[in-house]
Design a protein around this motif. Sequence first.
Motif, PDB file in Angstrom:
ATOM      1  N   THR A 103       0.836  -1.200   0.000  1.00 21.47           N
ATOM      2  CA  THR A 103       0.000   0.000   0.000  1.00 21.47           C
ATOM      3  C   THR A 103       0.871   1.249   0.000  1.00 21.47           C
ATOM      4  O   THR A 103       2.054   1.197   0.354  1.00 21.47           O
ATOM      5  CB  THR A 103      -0.899   0.014   1.250  1.00 21.47           C
ATOM      6  OG1 THR A 103      -0.063   0.122   2.404  1.00 21.47           O
ATOM      7  CG2 THR A 103      -1.734  -1.239   1.344  1.00 21.47           C
ATOM      8  N   PRO A 104       0.304   2.393  -0.380  1.00 20.90           N
ATOM      9  CA  PRO A 104       1.099   3.620  -0.400  1.00 20.90           C
ATOM     10  C   PRO A 104       1.739   3.954   0.944  1.00 20.90           C
ATOM     11  O   PRO A 104       2.916   4.323   0.999  1.00 20.90           O
ATOM     12  CB  PRO A 104       0.080   4.683  -0.827  1.00 20.90           C
ATOM     13  CG  PRO A 104      -0.942   3.929  -1.611  1.00 20.90           C
ATOM     14  CD  PRO A 104      -1.041   2.594  -0.961  1.00 20.90           C
ATOM     15  N   PHE A 105       0.984   3.834   2.037  1.00 19.74           N
ATOM     16  CA  PHE A 105       1.559   4.216   3.325  1.00 19.74           C
ATOM     17  C   PHE A 105       2.563   3.185   3.802  1.00 19.74           C
ATOM     18  O   PHE A 105       3.580   3.523   4.418  1.00 19.74           O
ATOM     19  CB  PHE A 105       0.463   4.416   4.375  1.00 19.74           C
ATOM     20  CG  PHE A 105       0.988   5.044   5.636  1.00 19.74           C
ATOM     21  CD1 PHE A 105       1.422   6.361   5.644  1.00 19.74           C
ATOM     22  CD2 PHE A 105       1.064   4.309   6.815  1.00 19.74           C
ATOM     23  CE1 PHE A 105       1.924   6.951   6.803  1.00 19.74           C
ATOM     24  CE2 PHE A 105       1.560   4.883   7.978  1.00 19.74           C
ATOM     25  CZ  PHE A 105       1.990   6.210   7.968  1.00 19.74           C
ATOM     26  N   ASP A 106       2.319   1.930   3.525  1.00 21.74           N
ATOM     27  CA  ASP A 106       3.296   0.916   3.901  1.00 21.74           C
ATOM     28  C   ASP A 106       4.604   1.151   3.157  1.00 21.74           C
ATOM     29  O   ASP A 106       5.687   0.884   3.691  1.00 21.74           O
ATOM     30  CB  ASP A 106       2.744  -0.474   3.589  1.00 21.74           C
ATOM     31  CG  ASP A 106       3.564  -1.572   4.238  1.00 21.74           C
ATOM     32  OD1 ASP A 106       3.817  -1.474   5.459  1.00 21.74           O
ATOM     33  OD2 ASP A 106       3.959  -2.522   3.535  1.00 21.74           O
ATOM     34  N   MET A 107       4.515   1.664   1.945  1.00 27.01           N
ATOM     35  CA  MET A 107       5.729   1.971   1.174  1.00 27.01           C
ATOM     36  C   MET A 107       6.568   3.037   1.879  1.00 27.01           C
ATOM     37  O   MET A 107       7.796   2.905   2.002  1.00 27.01           O
ATOM     38  CB  MET A 107       5.329   2.434  -0.231  1.00 27.01           C
ATOM     39  CG  MET A 107       6.493   2.790  -1.125  1.00 27.01           C
ATOM     40  SD  MET A 107       7.520   1.375  -1.520  1.00 27.01           S
ATOM     41  CE  MET A 107       8.879   2.220  -2.348  1.00 27.01           C
ATOM     42  N   GLU A 124      -5.270  -2.684   2.576  1.00 23.99           N
ATOM     43  CA  GLU A 124      -5.340  -1.252   2.303  1.00 23.99           C
ATOM     44  C   GLU A 124      -4.901  -0.507   3.551  1.00 23.99           C
ATOM     45  O   GLU A 124      -4.780  -1.087   4.643  1.00 23.99           O
ATOM     46  CB  GLU A 124      -6.747  -0.841   1.903  1.00 23.99           C
ATOM     47  CG  GLU A 124      -7.806  -1.145   2.943  1.00 23.99           C
ATOM     48  CD  GLU A 124      -9.199  -0.803   2.478  1.00 23.99           C
ATOM     49  OE1 GLU A 124      -9.329  -0.341   1.331  1.00 23.99           O
ATOM     50  OE2 GLU A 124     -10.150  -0.989   3.251  1.00 23.99           O
ATOM     51  N   ASP A 125      -4.666   0.793   3.397  1.00 23.98           N
ATOM     52  CA  ASP A 125      -4.186   1.596   4.510  1.00 23.98           C
ATOM     53  C   ASP A 125      -5.312   1.938   5.477  1.00 23.98           C
ATOM     54  O   ASP A 125      -6.505   1.954   5.103  1.00 23.98           O
ATOM     55  CB  ASP A 125      -3.540   2.885   3.992  1.00 23.98           C
ATOM     56  CG  ASP A 125      -2.203   2.621   3.321  1.00 23.98           C
ATOM     57  OD1 ASP A 125      -1.466   1.747   3.817  1.00 23.98           O
ATOM     58  OD2 ASP A 125      -1.904   3.278   2.304  1.00 23.98           O
ATOM     59  N   LEU A 126      -4.896   2.246   6.714  1.00 23.29           N
ATOM     60  CA  LEU A 126      -5.862   2.714   7.703  1.00 23.29           C
ATOM     61  C   LEU A 126      -6.640   3.902   7.167  1.00 23.29           C
ATOM     62  O   LEU A 126      -6.043   4.810   6.572  1.00 23.29           O
ATOM     63  CB  LEU A 126      -5.136   3.130   8.987  1.00 23.29           C
ATOM     64  CG  LEU A 126      -4.693   2.017   9.939  1.00 23.29           C
ATOM     65  CD1 LEU A 126      -3.665   2.577  10.929  1.00 23.29           C
ATOM     66  CD2 LEU A 126      -5.906   1.457  10.681  1.00 23.29           C
ATOM     67  N   PRO A 127      -7.953   3.964   7.372  1.00 21.35           N
ATOM     68  CA  PRO A 127      -8.726   5.114   6.885  1.00 21.35           C
ATOM     69  C   PRO A 127      -8.198   6.444   7.411  1.00 21.35           C
ATOM     70  O   PRO A 127      -8.170   7.434   6.667  1.00 21.35           O
ATOM     71  CB  PRO A 127     -10.137   4.820   7.392  1.00 21.35           C
ATOM     72  CG  PRO A 127     -10.184   3.335   7.536  1.00 21.35           C
ATOM     73  CD  PRO A 127      -8.819   2.922   7.963  1.00 21.35           C
ATOM     74  N   GLU A 128      -7.794   6.489   8.684  1.00 21.74           N
ATOM     75  CA  GLU A 128      -7.324   7.763   9.240  1.00 21.74           C
ATOM     76  C   GLU A 128      -6.009   8.214   8.603  1.00 21.74           C
ATOM     77  O   GLU A 128      -5.662   9.398   8.657  1.00 21.74           O
ATOM     78  CB  GLU A 128      -7.161   7.671  10.757  1.00 21.74           C
ATOM     79  CG  GLU A 128      -6.247   6.563  11.254  1.00 21.74           C
ATOM     80  CD  GLU A 128      -7.006   5.302  11.618  1.00 21.74           C
ATOM     81  OE1 GLU A 128      -6.603   4.640  12.595  1.00 21.74           O
ATOM     82  OE2 GLU A 128      -7.994   4.970  10.920  1.00 21.74           O
ATOM     83  N   VAL A 129      -5.290   7.273   7.994  1.00 19.55           N
ATOM     84  CA  VAL A 129      -4.084   7.626   7.243  1.00 19.55           C
ATOM     85  C   VAL A 129      -4.443   7.985   5.809  1.00 19.55           C
ATOM     86  O   VAL A 129      -4.074   9.043   5.286  1.00 19.55           O
ATOM     87  CB  VAL A 129      -3.065   6.474   7.277  1.00 19.55           C
ATOM     88  CG1 VAL A 129      -1.919   6.747   6.298  1.00 19.55           C
ATOM     89  CG2 VAL A 129      -2.518   6.278   8.685  1.00 19.55           C
ATOM     90  N   ALA A 130      -5.182   7.094   5.140  1.00 21.27           N
ATOM     91  CA  ALA A 130      -5.514   7.310   3.733  1.00 21.27           C
ATOM     92  C   ALA A 130      -6.370   8.546   3.516  1.00 21.27           C
ATOM     93  O   ALA A 130      -6.277   9.208   2.464  1.00 21.27           O
ATOM     94  CB  ALA A 130      -6.211   6.075   3.177  1.00 21.27           C
ATOM     95  N   ASP A 131      -7.222   8.875   4.480  1.00 21.92           N
ATOM     96  CA  ASP A 131      -8.170   9.973   4.319  1.00 21.92           C
ATOM     97  C   ASP A 131      -7.728  11.245   5.043  1.00 21.92           C
ATOM     98  O   ASP A 131      -8.513  12.189   5.148  1.00 21.92           O
ATOM     99  CB  ASP A 131      -9.550   9.547   4.845  1.00 21.92           C
ATOM    100  CG  ASP A 131     -10.111   8.354   4.098  1.00 21.92           C
ATOM    101  OD1 ASP A 131      -9.725   8.171   2.915  1.00 21.92           O
ATOM    102  OD2 ASP A 131     -10.898   7.594   4.689  1.00 21.92           O
ATOM    103  N   TRP A 132      -6.496  11.266   5.516  1.00 16.96           N
ATOM    104  CA  TRP A 132      -6.049  12.438   6.274  1.00 16.96           C
ATOM    105  C   TRP A 132      -6.039  13.680   5.397  1.00 16.96           C
ATOM    106  O   TRP A 132      -5.696  13.626   4.210  1.00 16.96           O
ATOM    107  CB  TRP A 132      -4.635  12.211   6.829  1.00 16.96           C
ATOM    108  CG  TRP A 132      -4.114  13.407   7.586  1.00 16.96           C
ATOM    109  CD1 TRP A 132      -4.298  13.688   8.902  1.00 16.96           C
ATOM    110  CD2 TRP A 132      -3.356  14.495   7.040  1.00 16.96           C
ATOM    111  NE1 TRP A 132      -3.708  14.881   9.228  1.00 16.96           N
ATOM    112  CE2 TRP A 132      -3.116  15.405   8.098  1.00 16.96           C
ATOM    113  CE3 TRP A 132      -2.867  14.800   5.771  1.00 16.96           C
ATOM    114  CZ2 TRP A 132      -2.406  16.578   7.929  1.00 16.96           C
ATOM    115  CZ3 TRP A 132      -2.167  15.970   5.597  1.00 16.96           C
ATOM    116  CH2 TRP A 132      -1.931  16.851   6.661  1.00 16.96           C
ATOM    117  N   SER A 133      -6.393  14.809   5.971  1.00 15.32           N
ATOM    118  CA  SER A 133      -6.244  16.109   5.313  1.00 15.32           C
ATOM    119  C   SER A 133      -5.865  17.120   6.375  1.00 15.32           C
ATOM    120  O   SER A 133      -6.035  16.888   7.584  1.00 15.32           O
ATOM    121  CB  SER A 133      -7.523  16.526   4.584  1.00 15.32           C
ATOM    122  OG  SER A 133      -8.591  16.677   5.498  1.00 15.32           O
TER     123      SER A 133
END
Length: 794
Positions: free
Chosen positions: A729-733, A782-791
């Motif tokens: 996943t992007p954040f795991d990268m 997939e990444d954690l929602p709080e990570v993937a959806d952070w703004s």
Amino acid sequence: MDTAKTEHSRAPLSDEELAGVDAYWRAANYLTVGQIYLLDNPLLREPLRPEHIKPRLLGHWGTSPGLSLIYAHLNRCIKARGMDVIYVCGPGHGGPAMVANTWLEGTYPELYPSVNHSEEGMRRLFRQFSFPGGIPSHVAAEVPGSIHEGGELGYALSHAYGAAFDNPGLTVACVVGDGEAETGPMAGSWFSNVFLNPVSDGTVLPILHLNGYKIANQTIFARISDEDRASFFRGCGYDPVLVDGDDPAEVHQALAGAMDACFDRIAEIRAEARAAANGAPVRPRWPMIVLRTPKGWTGPSDVDGNPVEGTWRAHQVPLSGVRTNADHLAMLEEWMRSYRPEELFDATGAPVPELLGMPPEGGARMSANPHANGGLVLRDLVLPDYRDYGVEVEGHGSTTGEATRTLGTWLRDVMAANPDRFRLFGPDEVESNRLGAVFETTDRQWQAEILPTDEHQAPHGRVMEVLSEHLCEGWLEGYLLTGRHGLFTSYEAFIHIVDSMFNQHAKWLDSSRGIPWRRPVASLNYLLSSHVWRQDHNGFSHQDPGFIDHVMNKKADIVRVYLPPDANTLLSTMDHCLRSRQYVNVVVAGKQPALQYTSMDEAVRHCERGLGIWEWASTDGGEEPDVVLACAGDVPTLEVLAAADLLRTHLPELKVRVVNVVDLMRLQPESEHPHGLGDREFDTVFTADRPVLFAFHGYPTLIHRLTYRRTNHDNIHVRGYKEEGTTTTPFDMVMLNDLDRFRLVMDVIDRVPGLGPNAAGLRQRMVDARHAAREHTRTHGEDLPEVADWSWPG
């Protein structure tokens, strides 16, 4: 045309024409030998002595007679047919022949008045070649009429086709050496005719020069049968004409006949294409010439009991011991006198009038053709106002957009406004890199079969796509060097394929800066997307940001690297790059949906500065910060901002300064790069003594290279790509490479003096957060929602 036999049946030259072209060829050969060997006594007014010979014999004879033969015959055709021709010399070691011909034509003396048509001018011509303070042995930027550096093999034909695109009146004669013909890039280049439109583009006449040998070995095309060779080229879409021989008179007649037949056929192809312009596309079978002559033709046949002419021994310097070996010295004099220089040059050293009348005049000379000095014909692009294409940003870091997709809408209109001077090049990745809006105004150029299921394929197009980075690079370089503009878009990891081609182009730009008569050309622009941090679906093989490091090794006068963090900064950056001249611009930008940080006005100002403090994300209140969080690249920017948000929430008393870098060159001192910041200004932004945590798109060592002279370098800690990658996943990268927001917060705690003991609990929570994020990806894919959806909470 008959492809199976030598064109000896035609004798188009009269006795007078034959004598003239042969005299011109002999003069070019004489001047070539003189450049390789002589310091003095250029007209052989006295017997050669050792002191007349250069102490170091450099240069290459083997390919030179063939190159001059072709040059002489092209001049005849230019005069007879009124053609507009440039000469691309593929054989890397043909420098002395090309210089000789430009001197005979008179262009060289015009541009270098001290090397004039006189005995002293000839002496200087000879002395300067491959001599300290002189000119290179290859066909370099110093040679009038050249657009191709012969120092590296494989790219001549792609350069030739690039020069022909959008040049309907131009013929590019491209000589391919049989050694060069074995290279991978050249193997792909033969298919460039699939992309050449006979109505709107120019003509390329490939001339495969077979002399049988490379440096020390035979060549493939010279050793396979005529039938196999002809079949190969017919399969590539050519109609080859073979010219083969070692008798000068016969070869002159055969080559003249072959060229006449080729140019007649080219005229027919163009007429047929114009007549069928509104019908179905028809891919023509273009003519080409295969010229087979002995290597080192007209040179010594045997030296010290070993055969030389027609063998690999003729490749470089056939007589190597001329200064110390009396027999070699005598052979050199006999060799040079065999060209009968007393018939070719008058008492002053100038070519005799008959020779001066052989080439065309003015800009019709291949060495004076303005297309080979592209800045002379360069016209500015008509660029729509990029500000009209920007993303509306309602709040910093809260709006989502796609940077390259946004850029694509602007490029669409750039292409519409410049239908004769701008093309987009890419290895089957224009759509993948989200630039598909360009297909609203143009298609991919394609001359072969088109099926009903194909999309955006047409005989007339502005997008050049072929699955070869070599071809894209070569086409673009040829296009730029003949006075046009373009953009090369590629996956970041695979732009490395053209590392050596970039090297040669950068060196050409650097050399041409010091040549007063060379006019600046449009910059070579790269857009690298599908980059290292968002290749999580393709994995480790597609994860490599190292092209930036490679580019940064070149001279500061030539290279620029930009890392715009969002769509609006990308628009501003690309507008700047397309307006620039004589640079290599590398722009790295993501294609995925991402947060947008700057309004258009902010983006313009930020790009003009090159780097700047983002006060809206900082908590230092304009005072000296406790820590600087710096970033360069879209994903590192995201992680720095997320880390700044965590610090603002959990350590509200900590004074954090966020600095974003768009122009990587700003990190260098001003003494090292024109864009560099002075030390005082650098210390004002990054401080002179506070910890600087730098999140970087590429390999961390590059930032240290750029900043090692700075006052505070010991406090600069860089996170970046450290060769950890996989399909994930992007954040795991980013976590794999310790570039993630949690790791950055931990770095702050570890590096801000006195903070560690007071923030031990927060540091532990950050460690736990990393573990939780890793476990979530392994469980849910997939990444954690709080990570993937952070703004940004702004």
